[in-house]
Design a protein around this motif. Sequence first.
Motif, PDB file in Angstrom:
ATOM      1  N   GLY A 112       3.274  38.088  28.640  1.00  0.00           N
ATOM      2  CA  GLY A 112       2.524  38.852  29.626  1.00  0.00           C
ATOM      3  C   GLY A 112       1.574  39.868  29.056  1.00  0.00           C
ATOM      4  N   SER A 113       1.339  39.779  27.768  1.00  0.00           N
ATOM      5  CA  SER A 113       0.510  40.788  27.122  1.00  0.00           C
ATOM      6  C   SER A 113      -0.960  40.408  27.010  1.00  0.00           C
ATOM      7  CB  SER A 113       1.053  41.084  25.726  1.00  0.00           C
ATOM      8  OG  SER A 113       1.025  39.906  24.950  1.00  0.00           O
ATOM      9  N   ARG A 114      -1.246  39.124  27.090  1.00  0.00           N
ATOM     10  CA  ARG A 114      -2.604  38.688  26.801  1.00  0.00           C
ATOM     11  C   ARG A 114      -3.029  37.591  27.776  1.00  0.00           C
ATOM     12  NH1 ARG A 114      -3.121  35.651  21.224  1.00  0.00           N
ATOM     13  NH2 ARG A 114      -2.570  33.895  22.497  1.00  0.00           N
ATOM     14  N   PRO A 115      -4.208  37.749  28.409  1.00  0.00           N
ATOM     15  CA  PRO A 115      -4.695  36.673  29.273  1.00  0.00           C
ATOM     16  C   PRO A 115      -5.054  35.450  28.442  1.00  0.00           C
ATOM     17  CG  PRO A 115      -6.326  38.408  29.107  1.00  0.00           C
ATOM     18  CD  PRO A 115      -5.127  38.870  28.352  1.00  0.00           C
ATOM     19  N   HIS A 116      -4.700  34.258  28.923  1.00  0.00           N
ATOM     20  CA  HIS A 116      -5.005  33.059  28.138  1.00  0.00           C
ATOM     21  C   HIS A 116      -5.770  32.003  28.936  1.00  0.00           C
ATOM     22  CE1 HIS A 116      -1.930  30.230  29.732  1.00  0.00           C
ATOM     23  NE2 HIS A 116      -1.305  31.344  30.035  1.00  0.00           N
TER      24      HIS A 116
END
Length: 154
Positions: free
Chosen positions: A113-117
């Motif tokens: 949940g830390s980085r949009p992919h």
Amino acid sequence: MDIELTYDMLGNRLRKIGDATIAYDQLGNRPCTLGTWALEYDRLGTRLRRVGDVQITYSRWAGLPLTVGRWSCEHSKLASRLLRIGPYELGYDHLGSRVRAIGALEIFYDRLGSRPHRVRLSGEVVSLSDDLLLALFLVLHWQEQASSAASRRE
């Protein structure tokens, strides 16, 4: 339509939004181009002031974005959270910390949940417009800056 967000080998710098490549300065600290658009910063190099021909203005004291070209930005009164950039309303997760939607764009994050992919563009649209690309990049850029500033304070 799904749009991939591509990161460098270490996974910490966003390198592409769909087909738009993001290049970084010599130190690798901040983006200097988005596709064909040059990115310009203020004299201290801390705030993004221009994307191509689009100028960005900020509030004097809080440093919140006020305008992006002809668009105005709307913020919440208490949390100073960005609610709208031009015609695009922003939606947040249940904690209110991550942007989950920008207008018709839905943003998906990695397992931690830390980085949009990935970004999904709803409807029958087959390509990401320049306006949506700009809004997406700015929101992700400002979100990353806020996250980095928060981690430095800890």
